[in-house]
Design a protein around this motif. Structure first.
Motif, PDB file in Angstrom:
ATOM      1  N   GLU A 187     -22.908  -5.548  18.315  1.00 45.92           N
ATOM      2  CA  GLU A 187     -21.758  -6.449  18.334  1.00 45.92           C
ATOM      3  C   GLU A 187     -21.827  -7.441  17.186  1.00 45.92           C
ATOM      4  O   GLU A 187     -20.796  -7.788  16.587  1.00 45.92           O
ATOM      5  N   HIS A 241     -20.856  -5.483  14.129  1.00 46.27           N
ATOM      6  CA  HIS A 241     -19.434  -5.138  14.197  1.00 46.27           C
ATOM      7  C   HIS A 241     -18.579  -6.336  13.810  1.00 46.27           C
ATOM      8  O   HIS A 241     -17.608  -6.212  13.046  1.00 46.27           O
ATOM      9  N   GLN A 242     -18.967  -7.499  14.310  1.00 44.32           N
ATOM     10  CA  GLN A 242     -18.230  -8.715  13.973  1.00 44.32           C
ATOM     11  C   GLN A 242     -18.366  -9.023  12.484  1.00 44.32           C
ATOM     12  O   GLN A 242     -17.406  -9.459  11.838  1.00 44.32           O
ATOM     13  N   LYS A 298     -23.205   0.519  27.359  1.00 46.57           N
ATOM     14  CA  LYS A 298     -23.175  -0.637  28.261  1.00 46.57           C
ATOM     15  C   LYS A 298     -23.606  -0.232  29.671  1.00 46.57           C
ATOM     16  O   LYS A 298     -24.274  -1.004  30.375  1.00 46.57           O
ATOM     17  N   GLY A 319     -16.893  -5.302  10.671  1.00 48.35           N
ATOM     18  CA  GLY A 319     -15.649  -4.709  11.138  1.00 48.35           C
ATOM     19  C   GLY A 319     -15.686  -3.197  11.232  1.00 48.35           C
ATOM     20  O   GLY A 319     -14.662  -2.559  11.493  1.00 48.35           O
ATOM     21  N   LYS A 320     -16.855  -2.586  11.062  1.00 48.57           N
ATOM     22  CA  LYS A 320     -16.965  -1.125  11.041  1.00 48.57           C
ATOM     23  C   LYS A 320     -17.088  -0.573  12.463  1.00 48.57           C
ATOM     24  O   LYS A 320     -17.856  -1.088  13.284  1.00 48.57           O
ATOM     25  N   ASP A 321     -16.342   0.513  12.734  1.00 42.99           N
ATOM     26  CA  ASP A 321     -16.329   1.109  14.069  1.00 42.99           C
ATOM     27  C   ASP A 321     -17.681   1.668  14.486  1.00 42.99           C
ATOM     28  O   ASP A 321     -17.951   1.802  15.683  1.00 42.99           O
ATOM     29  N   ASN A 349     -25.796   4.738  19.340  1.00 40.64           N
ATOM     30  CA  ASN A 349     -24.427   4.492  19.781  1.00 40.64           C
ATOM     31  C   ASN A 349     -23.589   5.763  19.708  1.00 40.64           C
ATOM     32  O   ASN A 349     -22.802   6.068  20.609  1.00 40.64           O
ATOM     33  N   LYS A 399     -21.615   8.116  22.634  1.00 44.48           N
ATOM     34  CA  LYS A 399     -20.252   8.651  22.552  1.00 44.48           C
ATOM     35  C   LYS A 399     -20.247  10.159  22.797  1.00 44.48           C
ATOM     36  O   LYS A 399     -19.345  10.700  23.451  1.00 44.48           O
ATOM     37  N   PHE A 407     -20.343   0.333  14.560  1.00 43.25           N
ATOM     38  CA  PHE A 407     -21.089  -0.698  15.300  1.00 43.25           C
ATOM     39  C   PHE A 407     -20.416  -1.091  16.611  1.00 43.25           C
ATOM     40  O   PHE A 407     -20.925  -1.949  17.330  1.00 43.25           O
ATOM     41  N   LYS A 408     -19.275  -0.499  16.915  1.00 37.91           N
ATOM     42  CA  LYS A 408     -18.575  -0.855  18.149  1.00 37.91           C
ATOM     43  C   LYS A 408     -19.268  -0.171  19.322  1.00 37.91           C
ATOM     44  O   LYS A 408     -19.261   1.050  19.432  1.00 37.91           O
ATOM     45  N   PRO A 409     -19.887  -0.932  20.244  1.00 40.21           N
ATOM     46  CA  PRO A 409     -20.703  -0.311  21.298  1.00 40.21           C
ATOM     47  C   PRO A 409     -19.895   0.635  22.191  1.00 40.21           C
ATOM     48  O   PRO A 409     -18.789   0.311  22.622  1.00 40.21           O
TER      49      PRO A 409
END
Length: 690
Positions: A658, A661-662, A676, A665-667, A607, A611, A669-671
């Motif tokens: 996802e 992340h859910q 995508k 709550g750590k960024d 991930n 970025k 893990f935010k895809p």
């Protein structure tokens, strides 16, 4: 006969010249006229001998790798070699440069092989996740013996013409005009007359094979393969050459080749082959590179000394600068010791050691850097210290000298801005030990001049480094992604995993070692200092460092290292510390699966790579793969993190990111949006060109 092949006659000797630049690869457009030529010469009664030579700087350096995995266009290499073996008049391969892979297999189809003194011969297919598919595993043992062939094929390393001659692979070694020597050699053979025995019908090297010794060597090689299939297949194919008749052994080799060429591992290794070459390409048209004759290195510690050795090993004189005579002498003594170890191991001669040591000039005076064309500082990882060094360099460095910083994390734009010559500033992030590790992250700052960048990229190649150009950000490509990979390490420990369990998951995946063993090897204090500089904490690792447990160098870290051993032993005290911290935080231990460890460490790694591509820090996804395979030990058979993401499935990775992340709550893990895109299109879109 074609643009890629011609035939000349010298009396009764036919000279077949292959001319398929740049490396005379056995592409279909060459194989077709070559087959036609061999058939005509075989049936031409006026021809007494055939010599195969190559134009340009090398003999055939291999097959056309771009054809692998595609439908085979006939004639293939096997058919050409079979035709060569059907010629009853003498055939001679004249080898200069390199005869590698399919090139050596072509030469093995001849009755005889001659070489010039600088030639190299080998079968490197294993490095592409393959075995020699044109009969190499079956013919080579017949000349050099099964054990020698096994070592050559499984290592993929070429041997010199002299060694090849001693082993029976080459029949003669010449200096001077190789073609003339080869023609005279063939003419003398024709005068003496045949019959000439093709390699397939020779068993000189097989007569006294010790199968037990062969199997023991194969087992040892399999252990070192760390999950790679090709080395094991190579060993099996060499064994078949000993235990089976020629044709069944040849058929078995082909079946193994076909299986490997369609495998994910071979696809991954072929990806890396092309990625390494692509990484060296930069947008620098019409740029004249700067002249580099002498290198300056500031700092004679572990990193600075290793960097200096890397340049000296590449043939460059080095001025090594330290702050005191004592520190300088310690650094030079360490360099001498390192070279002595190489001599003891047999990888360096005493004469070569003397020549390399003669490249070093020690100094404690910045003025002695005035004649250097490139100066690399390798001082303490602190912005104020770096700026102080660059301030001193401004006063002594000649105009046009490239000023490089060896930093793992710091902002090179800030360093460059502190000078009056930011166009000359570049980052050279070497990996420790710098004289051994292949990777070099070349960091292009905002105002780095194109000619300075092109110069250091070329210089990296000259000293044997795999260079990847990256942009400026904290940690660049490798260490930024490393931070993402390690972001959940302590959480996993607190939730119930052990250092040994996590490390085992990594080694089962194919890494040479896991993150905690690697931390102990590198020194836990390095990460501790970096965290403190950023105002970050890691409760377990910080506590270990506060207790003086820095890893192998102190005999204790996440593991115990007893009596100077490098073998990690689980330490009950560390596990008790982890449990105590978990209890204090109210975290109940639970079973952690291998799948969860992968998802929470390697998925964030990918991930973060996405970025980095979005931001244009790396120009290509394949550049990231080269960084991670060459600098951090990502398994070669998986092709690097970004290639492996395609094998794993970007959709699956997004789904699990996802989920975590859910849950956390750590960024981390935010895809990333680009991940995508990968899931939708099946390919990475590069960011802005670096």
């Amino acid at each position: 006969m074609s643009d890629f092949l011609r035939i000349n006659r010298d009396g009764g000797v036919a000279i077949v010249t292959i001319d398929n630049p740049p490396v005379n690869a056995l592409s279909f457009h060459l194989r077709e006229p070559l087959m036609q030529a061999l058939v005509e010469l075989r049936d031409d009664a006026s021809v007494a001998a055939v010599v195969i030579v190559c134009a340009g700087r090398t003999f055939v350096a291999g097959a056309d790798i771009t054809e692998f995995g595609k439908p085979v266009q006939q004639p293939d290499l096997r058919a050409i070699v079979a035709t060569l073996e059907s010629i009853t008049k003498s055939t001679v391969a004249a080898i200069h440069g390199t005869a590698l892979g399919g090139g050596l297999e072509l030469a093995l189809g001849c009755h005889f092989r001659v070489a010039d003194t600088g030639a190299k011969l080998g079968l490197p297919e294993v490095k592409l996740g393959l075995l020699p598919g044109g009969g190499g595993t079956v013919r080579l043992p017949r000349l050099v013996g099964a054990l020698k062939a096994l070592k050559m094929i499984v290592s993929g390393a070429p041997i010199s013409a002299t060694e090849a001659h001693a082993a029976g692979l080459v029949d003669a070694v010449f200096e001077g005009d190789l073609t003339t020597h080869a023609v005279n050699f063939a003419r003398e053979l024709a005068r003496k007359g045949g019959p000439f025995t093709p390699v397939r019908d020779r068993d000189d090297g097989l007569k006294e094979t010790d199968l037990a010794a062969l199997d023991a060597e194969a087992a040892d090689l399999a252990r070192k393969a760390r999950g790679l299939d090709a080395p094991i297949a190579c060993a099996l194919s060499v064994r078949n050459a000993v235990t089976l008749p020629f044709d069944p052994a040849l058929a078995a080799e082909r079946a193994l080749f076909v299986k490997l060429v369609g495998s994910d591992q071979s696809r991954a290794q072929r990806h890396l082959f092309f990625a390494e070459r692509e990484a060296a390409k930069i947008s620098a048209k019409d740029v004249v590179k700067r002249r580099i004759a002498r290198i300056g290195v500031i700092g004679a510690g572990t990193m600075g000394g290793g960097i200096a050795m890397a340049f000296a090993n590449g043939g460059y004189p080095v001025t090594l600068l330290e702050t005191s005579h004592e520190a300088l002498q310690r650094g030079l003594a360490t360099i001498d010791k390192n070279y002595s170890v190489s001599v003891t191991r047999g990888s360096l001669t005493e004469d070569a050691k003397r020549q390399r040591l003669a490249q070093f000039t020690g100094s404690t005076d910045y003025a002695d850097l005035a004649d250097c064309d490139l100066i690399v500082e390798a001082v303490f990882e602190d912005m104020a210290v770096k700026k102080e060094v660059f301030g001193k360099l401004e006063a002594v460095a000649k105009p046009g000298a490239i000023l490089a910083t060896n930093t793992s994390y710091l902002d090179i734009d800030e360093i460059a801005a502190s000078t009056s010559r930011p166009q000359d500033v570049v980052g050279l992030h070497f990996f420790s030990p710098a004289n051994v590790m292949k990777l070099l992250e070349i960091v292009r700052a905002q105002r780095t001049a194109p000619d300075a960048l092109a110069t250091v990229v070329d210089l990296a190649r000259r000293i044997g480094k795999v260079a990847v150009v990256v942009g400026v950000c904290h940690g660049f490509v490798g260490n930024r992604m490393l931070a993402a990979r390690g972001s959940e390490s302590e959480a996993l420990l607190l939730e119930g995993a052990t250092p040994r369990q996590i490390d085992q998951v990594f080694t089962d995946f194919g890494w040479p070692m896991g993150p905690f063993q690697m931390g102990d090897l590198a020194g836990l204090d390095i990460g501790w200092r970096n965290r403190k500089a950023q105002g970050l904490t890691a409760v377990i690792a910080d506590t270990l460092c506060e207790q003086g447990r820095f890893g192998q160098k102190t005999g204790k870290g996440f593991y115990l290292y007893e009596n100077g051993s490098r073998t990690p032993v689980p330490d009950p005290q560390v596990e008790a510390l982890i449990r105590a911290e978990a209890d204090e935080k109210g975290i109940a231990p639970r079973a952690i699966s291998a799948e969860e460890i992968i998802e929470r460490t390697l998925y964030p790694l990918i991930n973060e790579g996405a970025k980095i591509l979005e931001e244009g820090i790396a120009a290509r996804a394949s550049d990231i793969d080269i960084v991670w395979v060459n600098g951090y030990g990502f398994p070669v058979g998986k092709g690097g993190p970004m290639f492996w993401a395609g094998l794993e499935g970007a959709g699956k990775i997004i789904e699990r990111l996802e989920y975590w992340h859910q849950r956390t709550g750590k960024d981390v893990f935010k895809p990333a949006p680009l991940l995508k895109t990968m899931a939708e299109t099946g390919s990475w879109e590069a960011g802005a060109t670096v």
